[in-house]
Design a protein around this motif. Structure first.
Motif, mmCIF file in Angstrom:
data_model
loop_
_atom_site.group_PDB
_atom_site.id
_atom_site.type_symbol
_atom_site.label_atom_id
_atom_site.label_comp_id
_atom_site.label_asym_id
_atom_site.label_seq_id
_atom_site.Cartn_x
_atom_site.Cartn_y
_atom_site.Cartn_z
ATOM 1 N N ALA A 84 -54.520 24.946 28.266
ATOM 2 C CA ALA A 84 -53.270 24.238 27.975
ATOM 3 C C ALA A 84 -52.884 24.357 26.501
ATOM 4 O O ALA A 84 -51.750 24.044 26.129
ATOM 5 C CB ALA A 84 -53.404 22.765 28.351
ATOM 6 N N ARG A 85 -53.811 24.800 25.670
ATOM 7 C CA ARG A 85 -53.528 24.996 24.248
ATOM 8 C C ARG A 85 -53.325 26.487 23.983
ATOM 9 O O ARG A 85 -54.197 27.298 24.307
ATOM 10 C CB ARG A 85 -54.666 24.437 23.394
ATOM 11 N N VAL A 86 -52.181 26.825 23.420
ATOM 12 C CA VAL A 86 -51.835 28.233 23.220
ATOM 13 C C VAL A 86 -51.885 28.577 21.736
ATOM 14 O O VAL A 86 -51.699 27.720 20.867
ATOM 15 C CB VAL A 86 -50.444 28.549 23.802
ATOM 16 N N ILE A 87 -52.118 29.836 21.451
ATOM 17 C CA ILE A 87 -52.230 30.299 20.082
ATOM 18 C C ILE A 87 -50.918 30.093 19.327
ATOM 19 O O ILE A 87 -49.846 30.365 19.845
ATOM 20 C CB ILE A 87 -52.642 31.791 20.055
ATOM 21 N N HIS A 88 -51.013 29.588 18.090
ATOM 22 C CA HIS A 88 -49.806 29.516 17.255
ATOM 23 C C HIS A 88 -50.005 30.222 15.918
ATOM 24 O O HIS A 88 -49.019 30.551 15.249
ATOM 25 C CB HIS A 88 -49.343 28.072 17.042
ATOM 26 N N SER A 89 -51.259 30.520 15.521
ATOM 27 C CA SER A 89 -51.437 31.311 14.301
ATOM 28 C C SER A 89 -52.813 31.941 14.267
ATOM 29 O O SER A 89 -53.785 31.402 14.808
ATOM 30 C CB SER A 89 -51.220 30.463 13.036
ATOM 31 N N GLN A 90 -52.860 33.105 13.615
ATOM 32 C CA GLN A 90 -54.112 33.828 13.387
ATOM 33 C C GLN A 90 -54.061 34.413 11.980
ATOM 34 O O GLN A 90 -53.066 35.027 11.600
ATOM 35 C CB GLN A 90 -54.292 34.954 14.418
ATOM 36 N N HIS A 91 -55.127 34.198 11.216
ATOM 37 C CA HIS A 91 -55.213 34.698 9.845
ATOM 38 C C HIS A 91 -56.513 35.481 9.706
ATOM 39 O O HIS A 91 -57.600 34.937 9.931
ATOM 40 C CB HIS A 91 -55.186 33.538 8.840
ATOM 41 N N ALA A 92 -56.409 36.754 9.328
ATOM 42 C CA ALA A 92 -57.572 37.629 9.366
ATOM 43 C C ALA A 92 -57.715 38.435 8.088
ATOM 44 O O ALA A 92 -56.724 38.759 7.413
ATOM 45 C CB ALA A 92 -57.469 38.580 10.557
ATOM 46 N N TYR A 93 -58.967 38.789 7.786
ATOM 47 C CA TYR A 93 -59.289 39.722 6.709
ATOM 48 C C TYR A 93 -60.078 40.884 7.305
ATOM 49 O O TYR A 93 -61.059 40.682 8.019
ATOM 50 C CB TYR A 93 -60.123 39.048 5.622
ATOM 51 N N PHE A 94 -59.627 42.103 6.992
ATOM 52 C CA PHE A 94 -60.360 43.299 7.368
ATOM 53 C C PHE A 94 -61.386 43.584 6.270
ATOM 54 O O PHE A 94 -61.042 43.709 5.094
ATOM 55 C CB PHE A 94 -59.411 44.487 7.506
ATOM 56 N N LEU A 95 -62.665 43.689 6.648
ATOM 57 C CA LEU A 95 -63.745 43.839 5.675
ATOM 58 C C LEU A 95 -64.294 45.253 5.591
ATOM 59 O O LEU A 95 -64.654 45.723 4.512
ATOM 60 C CB LEU A 95 -64.886 42.872 6.021
ATOM 61 N N ARG A 96 -64.383 45.931 6.727
ATOM 62 C CA ARG A 96 -64.921 47.287 6.778
ATOM 63 C C ARG A 96 -64.176 48.073 7.851
ATOM 64 O O ARG A 96 -63.721 47.496 8.840
ATOM 65 C CB ARG A 96 -66.417 47.292 7.133
ATOM 66 N N PRO A 97 -64.100 49.401 7.693
ATOM 67 C CA PRO A 97 -63.544 50.212 8.775
ATOM 68 C C PRO A 97 -64.433 50.116 10.011
ATOM 69 O O PRO A 97 -65.659 50.093 9.907
ATOM 70 C CB PRO A 97 -63.548 51.633 8.202
ATOM 71 N N GLY A 98 -63.812 50.073 11.182
ATOM 72 C CA GLY A 98 -64.577 50.036 12.418
ATOM 73 C C GLY A 98 -64.955 51.429 12.884
ATOM 74 O O GLY A 98 -64.195 52.385 12.714
ATOM 75 N N ASP A 99 -66.137 51.550 13.478
ATOM 76 C CA ASP A 99 -66.649 52.812 14.003
ATOM 77 C C ASP A 99 -66.258 52.906 15.486
ATOM 78 O O ASP A 99 -66.712 52.100 16.303
ATOM 79 C CB ASP A 99 -68.166 52.857 13.843
ATOM 80 N N CYS A 100 -65.446 53.905 15.829
ATOM 81 C CA CYS A 100 -64.953 54.033 17.201
ATOM 82 C C CYS A 100 -66.064 54.297 18.213
ATOM 83 O O CYS A 100 -65.886 54.075 19.413
ATOM 84 C CB CYS A 100 -63.923 55.153 17.283
ATOM 85 N N ALA A 101 -67.211 54.787 17.750
ATOM 86 C CA ALA A 101 -68.322 55.101 18.655
ATOM 87 C C ALA A 101 -69.167 53.880 18.986
ATOM 88 O O ALA A 101 -70.061 53.962 19.839
ATOM 89 C CB ALA A 101 -69.200 56.188 18.045
ATOM 90 N N GLU A 102 -68.903 52.749 18.330
ATOM 91 C CA GLU A 102 -69.714 51.543 18.513
ATOM 92 C C GLU A 102 -68.877 50.419 19.126
ATOM 93 O O GLU A 102 -67.722 50.216 18.724
ATOM 94 C CB GLU A 102 -70.271 51.061 17.172
ATOM 95 N N PRO A 103 -69.430 49.655 20.092
ATOM 96 C CA PRO A 103 -68.711 48.469 20.575
ATOM 97 C C PRO A 103 -68.614 47.421 19.471
ATOM 98 O O PRO A 103 -69.334 47.488 18.468
ATOM 99 C CB PRO A 103 -69.581 47.980 21.735
#
Length: 279
Positions: free
Chosen positions: A51-70
């Protein structure tokens, strides 16, 4: 494919508010930031009252993600109040964080209402898709298809040749939707909108100087990303995304994005700051 995108937003539960997600483009050179943002939202949603819906998200990218890893997502239930729920999510690969974010959810509430009108632009039917433009020009990259894949239909109001960019005003306007219906689940549509929100943002800062992310002498990467959800929407119907440059300084670019439905409802606002400098 669109079903693949829906599937990667459906995370595997590892127990104790931990989840695992697969990558949309496993042969890419790095994980698309919008995927990690959307999966972090998907993880947090599973720990919150529906019943509670998202109203905001605040994020920091720290490292590039590796596409070969989950990617593993750990959710902290920071607070459940009378009408708001707060969550913190850490996205990890090989035990190291690649993204941290805070999310806030709210019960449905009325109140004051105001928005600026939707810009007047050419309708999407009069424009080619980015996938078709890439096919026609022979530049389609099968390993990193964000705006040119078969899952999303992205159409630029003023198309740009990213291999030979020309200086233009720091404003990009794009029609976007999924390439097929995805049902009516509002939680899924919120995740898909988050996935889209990292598309064609930093490009507004680059085009101001006639530059492109494809130019290898430049270092371009997302640093932090915020999205505010104003109203529910269907991401399998056309949305107009406007990206406007706010400021380039200190080796960084700051861009504001807005999403409108085709009938003019302002459904989300995005702010993203990115690294933009010569190597």
């Amino acid at each position: 494919m669109l079903q693949q995108l829906v599937d990667i937003l459906t995370l595997e539960s590892l127990g104790e508010d931990r989840f695992r997600g697969r990558n949309m483009h496993p042969q890419g050179f790095r994980v698309y930031g919008g995927q990690v943002l959307a999966q972090a939202l998907s993880a947090a949603q599973q720990t919150v009252d529906p019943a509670r819906v998202i109203h905001s998200q605040h994020a920091y990218f720290l490292r590039p993600g590796d596409c070969a890893e989950p990617v593993v997502y750990e959710v902290e239930r920071a607070r459940d109040g009378g009408s708001f729920s707060s969550r913190r999510v850490v996205a990890l690969q090989k035990g190291r964080p690649i993204l941290v974010c805070s999310l806030s959810f709210q019960t449905d509430d009325g109140g004051f209402d105001f928005q600026e009108p939707i810009p007047e632009v050419v309708p999407p039917e009069a424009l080619p898709s980015e996938r078709q433009r890439a096919i026609d020009s022979g530049t389609l990259d099968e390993n990193f298809m964000i705006t040119t894949g078969e899952d999303l239909d992205v159409r630029m109001v003023r198309p740009i040749d990213w291999e030979n960019p020309q200086q233009a005003e720091g404003e990009l306007l794009n029609w976007m939707k999924t390439n097929g219906p995805v049902g009516i689940n509002p939680a899924l549509h919120a995740c898909l909108l988050t996935y889209m929100s990292d598309t064609m943002v930093l490009d507004a800062g680059l085009i101001q100087h006639g530059r492109s992310w494809m130019q290898m002498e430049l270092q371009v990467a997302s640093l932090d990303h915020a999205i505010w959800f104003h109203a529910p929407c269907r991401t399998d119907q056309w949305l107009l995304h406007t990206a406007n440059l706010e400021r380039n300084s200190g080796g960084r670019t700051l861009v504001r994005g807005r999403f409108h439905t085709r009938d003019g409802l302002h459904v989300a606002t995005v702010m993203q700051q990115g690294l933009m400098r010569k190597r």
